[in-house]
Design a protein around this motif. Structure first.
Motif, PDB file in Angstrom:
ATOM      1  N   HIS A  99      48.502  52.771  49.503  1.00 50.84           N
ATOM      2  CA  HIS A  99      49.103  53.688  48.413  1.00 50.84           C
ATOM      3  C   HIS A  99      48.878  55.177  48.791  1.00 50.84           C
ATOM      4  O   HIS A  99      49.244  55.902  48.073  1.00 50.84           O
ATOM      5  N   TRP A 100      48.239  55.464  49.703  1.00 51.17           N
ATOM      6  CA  TRP A 100      47.835  56.649  49.972  1.00 51.17           C
ATOM      7  C   TRP A 100      48.578  57.346  51.441  1.00 51.17           C
ATOM      8  O   TRP A 100      49.055  58.456  51.337  1.00 51.17           O
ATOM      9  N   SER A 101      48.495  56.524  52.457  1.00 53.29           N
ATOM     10  CA  SER A 101      49.038  56.999  53.579  1.00 53.29           C
ATOM     11  C   SER A 101      50.476  56.913  53.771  1.00 53.29           C
ATOM     12  O   SER A 101      51.037  55.928  53.255  1.00 53.29           O
ATOM     13  N   LYS A 102      51.081  57.914  54.292  1.00 53.19           N
ATOM     14  CA  LYS A 102      52.552  58.245  54.052  1.00 53.19           C
ATOM     15  C   LYS A 102      53.212  58.216  55.536  1.00 53.19           C
ATOM     16  O   LYS A 102      52.181  58.675  56.653  1.00 53.19           O
ATOM     17  N   GLY A 103      54.541  58.048  55.642  1.00 54.12           N
ATOM     18  CA  GLY A 103      54.959  58.274  57.053  1.00 54.12           C
ATOM     19  C   GLY A 103      55.475  57.016  57.830  1.00 54.12           C
ATOM     20  O   GLY A 103      54.996  55.838  57.397  1.00 54.12           O
ATOM     21  N   SER A 104      55.810  57.173  59.002  1.00 51.67           N
ATOM     22  CA  SER A 104      56.161  56.162  59.915  1.00 51.67           C
ATOM     23  C   SER A 104      55.608  56.212  61.312  1.00 51.67           C
ATOM     24  O   SER A 104      55.588  57.512  61.612  1.00 51.67           O
ATOM     25  N   ILE A 105      55.227  55.078  62.148  1.00 49.59           N
ATOM     26  CA  ILE A 105      54.787  55.421  63.297  1.00 49.59           C
ATOM     27  C   ILE A 105      55.826  55.556  64.117  1.00 49.59           C
ATOM     28  O   ILE A 105      55.726  55.779  65.432  1.00 49.59           O
TER      29      ILE A 105
END
Length: 153
Positions: free
Chosen positions: A66-72
């Motif tokens: 629920h906190w980290s965003k984005g894509s690898i």
């Protein structure tokens, strides 16, 4: 919300596509059990170890889901850069098996923590806060909502 897809449509988000593999659920449950075994080996109370596992699990999963965003993956060209990991699961569709699993695990850990420990020495309030925060964060009404603008960008 049902998602209808055409047979030729392929949506692959490499950040979350591995969650639908057959080995993920047993691996996840196995990691929770191994962490309980490790914590219970360090403490003298196996029931209290469930409280520690629940609290540790709550902090870790809140951060990663629920906190980290984005894509690898760089191939998505920023399509998922403003979405949390939870929002990316199953192409943002709610009611899927993976989302139900991630909702059920904190509830089961809460029940194990409450059932396994003497009520006089367990952190009931802290366990309750953790499970409520995790469940509220998973509600469909909070999809793409940033409370007080925290973690907006």
């Amino acid at each position: 919300m049902t998602v209808k897809r055409v047979a030729s449509e392929v949506v692959v988000n490499k950040t979350v596509s591995w969650l639908n593999s057959r080995a993920f659920w047993p691996l996840y449950i196995g990691l929770v059990l191994v962490s309980w075994l490790g914590i219970s080996a360090l403490t003298d109370d196996a029931g209290m170890a469930w409280s520690y596992v629940h609290l540790l699990h709550g902090v870790i999963t809140y951060y990663y889901l629920h906190w980290s965003k984005g894509s690898i993956a760089s191939e998505d060209q920023g399509k998922y850069s403003l979405l949390t990991f939870w929002e990316q699961i199953d192409n943002q569709a709610y009611g899927t098996h993976t989302r139900k699993f991630f909702t059920l695990v904190p509830v089961v850990l809460f029940v194990l923590a409450m059932h396994g420990t003497d009520f006089r020495k367990q952190p009931l309030g802290l366990n309750l806060v953790v499970v409520l925060v995790l469940l509220i964060a998973k509600l469909p009404a909070l999809h793409k909502v940033r409370i007080f603008g925290i973690n907006r960008y």
